[in-house]
Design a protein around this motif. Structure first.
Motif, PDB file in Angstrom:
ATOM      1  N   SER A  24       0.829  -1.206   0.000  1.00 21.08           N
ATOM      2  CA  SER A  24       0.000   0.000   0.000  1.00 21.08           C
ATOM      3  C   SER A  24       0.858   1.249   0.000  1.00 21.08           C
ATOM      4  N   LYS A  46       1.039   4.196  -2.757  1.00 23.37           N
ATOM      5  CA  LYS A  46       0.830   5.596  -2.390  1.00 23.37           C
ATOM      6  C   LYS A  46       1.970   6.464  -2.858  1.00 23.37           C
ATOM      7  N   ASP A  77      -3.253   8.895  -4.001  1.00 24.19           N
ATOM      8  CA  ASP A  77      -4.689   9.186  -4.025  1.00 24.19           C
ATOM      9  C   ASP A  77      -5.158   9.527  -2.632  1.00 24.19           C
ATOM     10  N   LEU A  87      -8.318   9.942   0.333  1.00 24.30           N
ATOM     11  CA  LEU A  87      -9.394   9.052   0.719  1.00 24.30           C
ATOM     12  C   LEU A  87     -10.514   9.173  -0.320  1.00 24.30           C
ATOM     13  N   CYS A  88     -10.888   8.044  -0.885  1.00 28.98           N
ATOM     14  CA  CYS A  88     -11.866   8.046  -1.973  1.00 28.98           C
ATOM     15  C   CYS A  88     -13.263   7.654  -1.516  1.00 28.98           C
ATOM     16  N   TYR A  89     -13.351   6.977  -0.379  1.00 28.18           N
ATOM     17  CA  TYR A  89     -14.638   6.441   0.058  1.00 28.18           C
ATOM     18  C   TYR A  89     -14.894   6.857   1.495  1.00 28.18           C
ATOM     19  N   CYS A 106     -17.536   1.772  -0.799  1.00 25.52           N
ATOM     20  CA  CYS A 106     -16.626   0.873  -1.556  1.00 25.52           C
ATOM     21  C   CYS A 106     -17.139  -0.547  -1.356  1.00 25.52           C
ATOM     22  N   ASN A 123      -6.197  -2.034   0.450  1.00 28.77           N
ATOM     23  CA  ASN A 123      -6.323  -0.755  -0.267  1.00 28.77           C
ATOM     24  C   ASN A 123      -7.689  -0.128  -0.015  1.00 28.77           C
ATOM     25  N   GLU A 177      -7.659   1.254   3.431  1.00 30.82           N
ATOM     26  CA  GLU A 177      -6.786   2.411   3.527  1.00 30.82           C
ATOM     27  C   GLU A 177      -7.406   3.648   2.869  1.00 30.82           C
ATOM     28  N   ARG A 178      -8.222   3.435   1.829  1.00 31.25           N
ATOM     29  CA  ARG A 178      -8.794   4.555   1.072  1.00 31.25           C
ATOM     30  C   ARG A 178     -10.199   4.904   1.564  1.00 31.25           C
ATOM     31  N   SER A 179     -10.597   4.244   2.650  1.00 31.57           N
ATOM     32  CA  SER A 179     -11.922   4.517   3.222  1.00 31.57           C
ATOM     33  C   SER A 179     -11.753   5.013   4.648  1.00 31.57           C
ATOM     34  N   ARG A 180     -12.645   5.989   4.998  1.00 33.81           N
ATOM     35  CA  ARG A 180     -12.558   6.523   6.336  1.00 33.81           C
ATOM     36  C   ARG A 180     -13.131   5.555   7.346  1.00 33.81           C
TER      37      ARG A 180
END
Length: 855
Positions: free
Chosen positions: A695, A699, A704, A706-708, A740, A758, A761-764
């Protein structure tokens, strides 16, 4: 007159002196005090009595030796001699002692104080040693002995006071020594055996068996000097300057085994005195040794006529000088005597062997001639023994030891028709001259039983076997200390030979040359490395000490062996299997080898020394000869003192036990780890770390944000509820929430674990839709696992729990300790079955996902 108050300060010296070290000086102090008192009683000294007392104190300091004193207290510290061995023998010889030291044990049996510088034997020097049996004080500087010095040694058996500086002998020394058997007073300065008119010197020594007295200064032996001495095995009198001898002085001692008389002066100056002594000591049962004499003619040999009259059967001349004339007269005065033995040691002969004048004398009883260390002046002029053929034909034993004999002519050998014992050791015989002496092996010495030609210059073992082959009665052959380097493959020996000595040669191997009739064989001190090529079925005793053997000879080759000596070789160890083939072995000496002190060997040897030894073989040499050569920490230690650990003695058992313990411990640890889910923790930790690393790498190249808002974790069974209710309610809310979903948002072609990490990691938030299907779903468990590790990162608000159906926290696996704790300590959302409560549920869920509420 001196009163008690004058003497009292001096008596207090007893309290100052150390008990162990200085009581021998107390008697001197008191004696000096007493002498001073006596002097002060005399009129001419009365005025100076206080002056005498004043002079006493410097005298006291003179009495005390400076060595070993304390500079402040004046206390004499006696040295301690040690250590003493297990036989209670204390060797204190040659240590430069000036007074008698103490020893470590009071039960000492043998005390050797010889060759020191002791000057005085005080009253209390030996007080503590009541068990003493042997006391050796020879070669000191003893000038005085207290009358009661030996009063506590009533068990004393041997006392040596020779070679000291005793000018007067006191009978009080021996008054308590009723058990004394051996006494030597040689080499002192006394002129008589005690003062005249006093108590006889040896009156109390009724058990005496050996007595030696005399010195260059001895002048008188008086009648009564030896009262109390009843019978002796050995008497030695040193009287080279003796001037007076009372007839009968030695006549009361009966029997006498051996009498040694040093009478150089009397033989020259007073033959009558010598005759008087001979008359007292010479008899058929006594061996007479005459030493330090010069026999040159008729006058000096005259006293030997008395020995003929007394029927003496054995005469030895020691450290003497003889001439042809003296020998002729000696043979004449002994004509017809029952003389059986005549010998001489350390003799100087001046002559050529011209003894024809004595050829008519009769010596039919002469059996043995013994000559040792004879020096012949002008030996090249010495004639053969043919003129004394009248003597040779009677002889049964001849010994010519170290007399520089290089040949005995065959013609002389033929005259020895009764010879049974011939000893020519320590001479100059070679193979050639021995061939002449034994008449080229023709066997003329028909009765010869013992032949000793050791320590000559012989080289051929094959030749010696041929020379003795026809000696049909030969039993004992000693050919040791010669220059043999090899043993031929076969030899011819007389069938009667039972004893063979081949020691101290240079033999490297043994062959069937050895006679099969042997019962005793000595091959000690050669260069043998093995002994397994010859069978000696009659052999009873074998000596192999001082070689290079690394193992015991095979027992099956020696079925009759009873005694084996194999000391000082290169043996490392031996065991019961090595002794098993020795059927009759009784005694074994194997000390002074290079032993490897293994547990088995140490245990075996200690058992052989034990009282309950299983083996019939006895180790007869002493335990101190058995020393460890290896391992290195034990090198030099006595084998019977070695203590080996269990690790050294039982390695297989110990390793087996250790392995068993390790295996059981491993199983127990495995069970405990399984109960604690340790393998799961390790597995998940590894996967988490690997995913985290991937990860971070992504990065770094694709940073990127946080996407979600939330990653939804659910089972396939709950997929309908997620797509029908959850996604529309959250993604269509105002403002909309981004979710997600693995079915929709995971990147194809990537490792599933990487996708899960991933997504998290990309979600709160991570939203878990819990149900019974979720708990039993493999992939949901993975997502729960990684969410668990994320909780350990410190983000405790990252997980949102939604219960589709009632489920207990106990259904959550115990390894998810963090989640179970959250379920116990935090509120989770539960899907209501009533329609009217669902709006509230969705409102709370939106707030939880956005993070506006902790609930």
């Amino acid at each position: 007159m001196i009163t008690l108050q004058h003497i009292q300060p001096h008596l207090r010296l007893r309290n100052v002196l150390s008990v162990s070290g200085s009581q021998q000086y107390v008697s001197r102090v008191l004696a000096l005090t007493s002498a001073t008192a006596m002097c002060c009683n005399r009129p001419n000294f009365r005025e100076r009595r206080m002056g005498s007392l004043a002079m006493l104190w410097p005298a006291l300091f003179l009495l005390f030796p400076c060595q070993g004193q304390s500079s402040t207290t004046g206390v004499v510290e006696r040295s301690t001699c040690g250590p003493c061995d297990e036989r209670l023998f204390c060797n204190c010889s040659s240590r430069n002692y000036t007074y008698i030291p103490t020893v470590e044990i009071v039960d000492v049996l043998t005390l050797d104080l010889s060759s020191n510088s002791i000057t005085t034997v005080a009253e209390d020097d030996l007080r503590d040693y009541e068990h003493l049996q042997t006391l050796d004080l020879h070669s000191n500087k003893i000038q005085s002995i207290h009358d009661r010095s030996f009063s506590h040694q009533q068990r004393l058996l041997a006392l040596d006071l020779s070679n000291n500086q005793l000018d007067v002998l006191s009978p009080a020394w021996f008054s308590k020594l009723q058990s004394l058997q051996h006494l030597s007073l040689l080499g002192n300065g006394y002129r008589t055996l005690g003062p005249e008119g006093t108590f006889p010197l040896f009156r109390s020594l009724n058990s005496l068996r050996t007595l030696r007295f005399g010195n260059p200064g001895l002048e008188e032996v008086r009648r009564g000097d030896l009262v109390g001495v009843r019978q002796l095995n050995e008497l030695e009198v040193y009287g080279n300057n003796l001037k007076r001898y009372d007839p009968g002085s030695l006549g009361d001692i009966w029997p006498l085994g051996v009498v040694t008389l040093h009478l150089r002066g009397p033989f020259q100056d007073d033959p009558a005195l010598v005759s008087s002594i001979f008359r007292d000591v010479a008899n058929p049962e006594t061996s007479l040794v005459v030493a330090d004499v010069l026999l040159t003619g008729k006058l000096s040999t005259g006293p030997f006529a008395v020995t003929n009259q007394q029927r003496t059967r054995s005469i030895m001349l020691r450290n003497s000088t003889l001439t042809d004339e003296a020998i002729v007269y000696l043979l004449k005065v002994m004509d017809g005597a029952p003389l059986e033995f005549i010998g001489s040691e350390y003799m100087l002969f001046k002559g050529t062997g011209s003894w024809k004048e004595a050829r008519r004398t009769r010596h039919e009883n002469l059996d043995t001639v013994y000559f040792r260390n004879i020096q012949v002046i002008d030996a090249y002029r010495f004639t053969s023994f043919l003129p004394v053929a009248f003597l040779l034909k009677y002889l049964r034993k001849i010994s010519l030891i170290n007399c520089t004999v290089f040949v005995m002519p065959c013609l002389t050998s033929t005259l020895l028709i009764n010879l049974e014992h011939l000893d020519l050791s320590g001479n100059l015989l070679s193979d050639l001259t021995l061939t002449e002496s034994l008449c080229h092996g023709k066997g003329y010495l028909k009765k010869l039983r013992v032949l000793n030609v050791s320590d000559n210059a012989l080289k051929s073992l094959s030749l010696i076997s041929q020379l003795v082959f026809r000696l049909d009665k030969l039993v004992h052959l000693d050919i040791s200390q010669n220059a043999y380097t090899s043993m031929p493959p076969a030899c011819s020996w007389p069938p009667t030979l039972t004893h063979l000595n081949l020691s101290w040669a240079k033999l490297r191997r043994v062959t069937p040359c050895l006679p099969q009739s042997l019962e005793v064989l000595d091959l000690g001190h050669n260069d043998l490395t093995f002994f397994h090529s010859v069978s000696l079925r009659a052999l009873r005793e074998l000596h192999l000490s001082g070689n290079k053997l690394m193992q015991l000879p095979p027992g099956w080759l020696l079925p009759s062996l009873e005694i084996l000596l194999i000391q000082s070789n290169s043996l490392n160890m031996f065991g019961p299997l090595d002794l098993l083939h020795y059927r009759r072995l009784r005694e074994l000496q194997v000390g002074w080898n290079r032993f490897v002190c293994s547990c088995e060997f140490v245990s075996f040897i200690v058992k052989m020394w034990g009282e309950a030894a299983e083996s019939s073989v006895e180790l007869v040499d002493r335990p101190e000869t058995y020393l460890c050569d290896s391992p290195l920490p034990l090198q030099g230690q006595r084998l019977d003192k070695v203590q080996l650990s269990a690790l050294e003695c039982h390695p297989v058992l110990l390793v087996s036990t250790l392995c068993g313990f390790t295996l059981v411990s491993g199983i127990l640890v495995g069970i405990v780890l399984w109960k604690l889910h340790a393998m799961w923790y390790l597995k998940m930790m590894w996967a988490w770390l690997k995913a985290k690393r991937n990860s971070r790498r992504q990065k770094r190249w694709n940073a990127d944000p946080l996407c979600y808002d939330a990653f939804v974790s659910y089972s396939e069974h709950d997929e309908g509820w997620v797509e029908e209710f959850l996604v529309p309610e959250l993604e269509n809310s105002q403002p909309p929430l981004s979710l997600c979903l693995h079915k929709r948002d995971f990147l194809p072609g990537h490792w599933i674990v990487d996708n899960i990490i991933n997504a998290m990691e990309r979600s709160r938030r991570t939203l878990f839709v819990l149900s019974e299907s979720f708990v039993h779903s493999e992939w949901c468990r993975y997502e729960l696992d990684f969410s668990h590790f994320r909780l350990f990162d410190g983000n405790t608000d990252a997980a949102i729990l939604v219960l589709l159906e009632p489920i207990s926290k106990d259904n959550v696996p115990k390894r998810f300790c963090k989640l179970r704790k959250l379920m116990s300590s935090r509120t989770y959302l539960e899907w209501p079955t009533e329609e009217e409560r669902r709006n509230e549920f969705w409102s709370n869920l939106r707030l939880a996902v956005r993070g506006d509420d902790t609930g």
